[in-house]
Design a protein around this motif. Structure first.
Motif, mmCIF file in Angstrom:
data_model
loop_
_atom_site.group_PDB
_atom_site.id
_atom_site.type_symbol
_atom_site.label_atom_id
_atom_site.label_comp_id
_atom_site.label_asym_id
_atom_site.label_seq_id
_atom_site.Cartn_x
_atom_site.Cartn_y
_atom_site.Cartn_z
ATOM 1 N N GLU A 170 78.468 27.377 87.524
ATOM 2 C CA GLU A 170 78.497 27.950 88.869
ATOM 3 C C GLU A 170 78.648 26.864 89.929
ATOM 4 O O GLU A 170 79.217 27.107 90.998
ATOM 5 C CB GLU A 170 77.248 28.786 89.146
ATOM 6 N N GLN A 218 70.822 33.998 90.558
ATOM 7 C CA GLN A 218 71.002 34.479 89.197
ATOM 8 C C GLN A 218 69.760 35.239 88.757
ATOM 9 O O GLN A 218 68.640 34.773 88.942
ATOM 10 C CB GLN A 218 71.254 33.309 88.245
ATOM 11 N N ALA A 251 79.111 35.813 83.777
ATOM 12 C CA ALA A 251 78.210 36.608 84.597
ATOM 13 C C ALA A 251 78.913 37.839 85.135
ATOM 14 O O ALA A 251 80.122 37.855 85.309
ATOM 15 C CB ALA A 251 77.684 35.768 85.768
ATOM 16 N N ILE A 307 80.475 32.042 90.434
ATOM 17 C CA ILE A 307 79.598 32.513 89.375
ATOM 18 C C ILE A 307 80.129 32.013 88.043
ATOM 19 O O ILE A 307 81.277 31.609 87.916
ATOM 20 C CB ILE A 307 79.531 34.055 89.346
ATOM 21 N N HIS A 358 78.923 41.090 88.153
ATOM 22 C CA HIS A 358 78.518 41.343 89.513
ATOM 23 C C HIS A 358 79.018 42.706 89.948
ATOM 24 O O HIS A 358 79.995 43.207 89.430
ATOM 25 C CB HIS A 358 79.052 40.259 90.462
ATOM 26 N N SER A 363 74.854 37.767 88.821
ATOM 27 C CA SER A 363 74.874 37.015 90.070
ATOM 28 C C SER A 363 74.753 37.964 91.245
ATOM 29 O O SER A 363 75.421 39.001 91.285
ATOM 30 C CB SER A 363 76.171 36.215 90.191
#
Length: 317
Positions: free
Chosen positions: A197, A282, A253, A249, A255, A287
């Motif tokens: 990230e 996180q 991950a 991110i 979102h 995220s």
């Protein structure tokens, strides 16, 4: 606190060079205790002096003011529960008061933190600092003191400078380097334990391919990327064409996204530009993007509550 008192406090803060923000109510729709023209000052420590309405909106006002101080740019904030279409340039937050009134505020930061840190002692680095000064950008000495960092070491301590920039917390790190060199440095950063990230915040080359050769030319091109980052614009590819929002991110991950690369803030319900979010948190492999310190703090205090809101919003999508 009267208007005269507020002005005196601001004069004292300006004399000390202390960061603060002036908050002014520019619109109030009943039922609300806020009045048009009411003012308050928010200090860098989060304290509020003055009156801009009831306590329901205080945490939003303080969070937005701190974000304005951090970015060094004014902002217009609307606090409401009314179903209105989002407008460009207006930051929307949920009104937590049962009265459901609407308040709009203009927030002007003063004595804000520096906007840019330039790392390196090369001629291009010196030219970049000169250009930043001409553009009215405050230049910090350390990476942790600015939202944007330009690494202009050009072979003189590249790895150490890049690592300090990526660990410094800046939302964008630009580097004067070719794509090939940048990829090699990314691998070196991974070996040094830099997370993905953080690497996603790295932009190299720093600006468009303009055939720059002299240090002043190289610095000028890099400053195009710096301005784009500070203004929340799409990243500039070496071809000179926009690359789209900067990722922030990890690749694995997930979102909650809404149209145009935005994320629905589970605290205030506002769509957040993932490329320019003030904070990224996180939680449980996902995220979360936040527009201000207030929303970010609220999430960290009760992440499960807002994670449930997040999941509910996904189910409705």
């Amino acid at each position: 606190m009267t208007s005269h008192d507020l002005l005196e406090v601001m004069r004292e803060l300006d004399a000390r060079g202390a960061a603060h923000a002036l908050v002014t109510v520019v619109r109030a729709i009943a039922p609300t205790s806020a009045q048009v023209g009411a003012r308050a000052i928010v200090l860098a420590d989060g304290s509020l002096h003055g009156w801009i309405g009831g306590g329901c909106a205080k945490h939003v006002v303080v969070g937005a003011a701190l974000a304005a101080i951090k970015a060094g740019e004014p902002r217009l904030v609307r606090i409401t529960n009314d179903e209105v279409q989002d407008e460009t340039g207006i930051e929307r937050h949920v009104m937590s008061c049962a009265s459901n009134g609407t308040v709009e505020l203009f927030i002007q930061p003063f004595g804000a933190r520096a906007s840019l840190c330039v790392l390196g002692g090369t001629p291009a680095a010196e030219e970049a600092r000169f250009l930043a000064t001409r553009l009215g950008l405050g230049v910090a000495d350390a990476p942790g003191e600015a939202p944007v960092v330009l690494v202009a070491t050009q072979g003189q301590g590249d790895e150490a400078a890049l690592e300090s920039a990526l660990r410094g917390g800046a939302h964008t790190v630009l580097m004067i380097a070719s794509r090939r060199k940048a990829e090699a440095l990314r691998e070196s950063m991974r070996a040094r334990g830099i997370p993905e990230e953080a690497l996603a915040r790295l932009q190299a080359p720093a600006g468009p391919d303009a055939g720059a050769k002299a240090p002043a030319e190289v610095a000028l091109v890099a400053m195009v990327g710096v301005l784009a980052a500070l203004r929340g614009r799409a990243r500039v590819a070496s071809s000179g064409l926009p690359q789209g929002p900067a990722p922030s991110i990890q690749a694995h991950a997930t979102h909650a996204a809404v149209p145009n690369g935005k994320f629905l803030n589970p605290v205030c319900g506002a769509p957040i530009d993932m490329a320019t979010a003030l904070h990224v948190e996180q939680h449980a492999g996902e995220s979360y993007y936040f527009c201000c310190d207030g929303c970010w703090t609220a999430f960290r205090q009760d992440p499960e509550k807002y994670a449930a809101i997040h999941r509910a919003s996904l189910a409705k999508a």
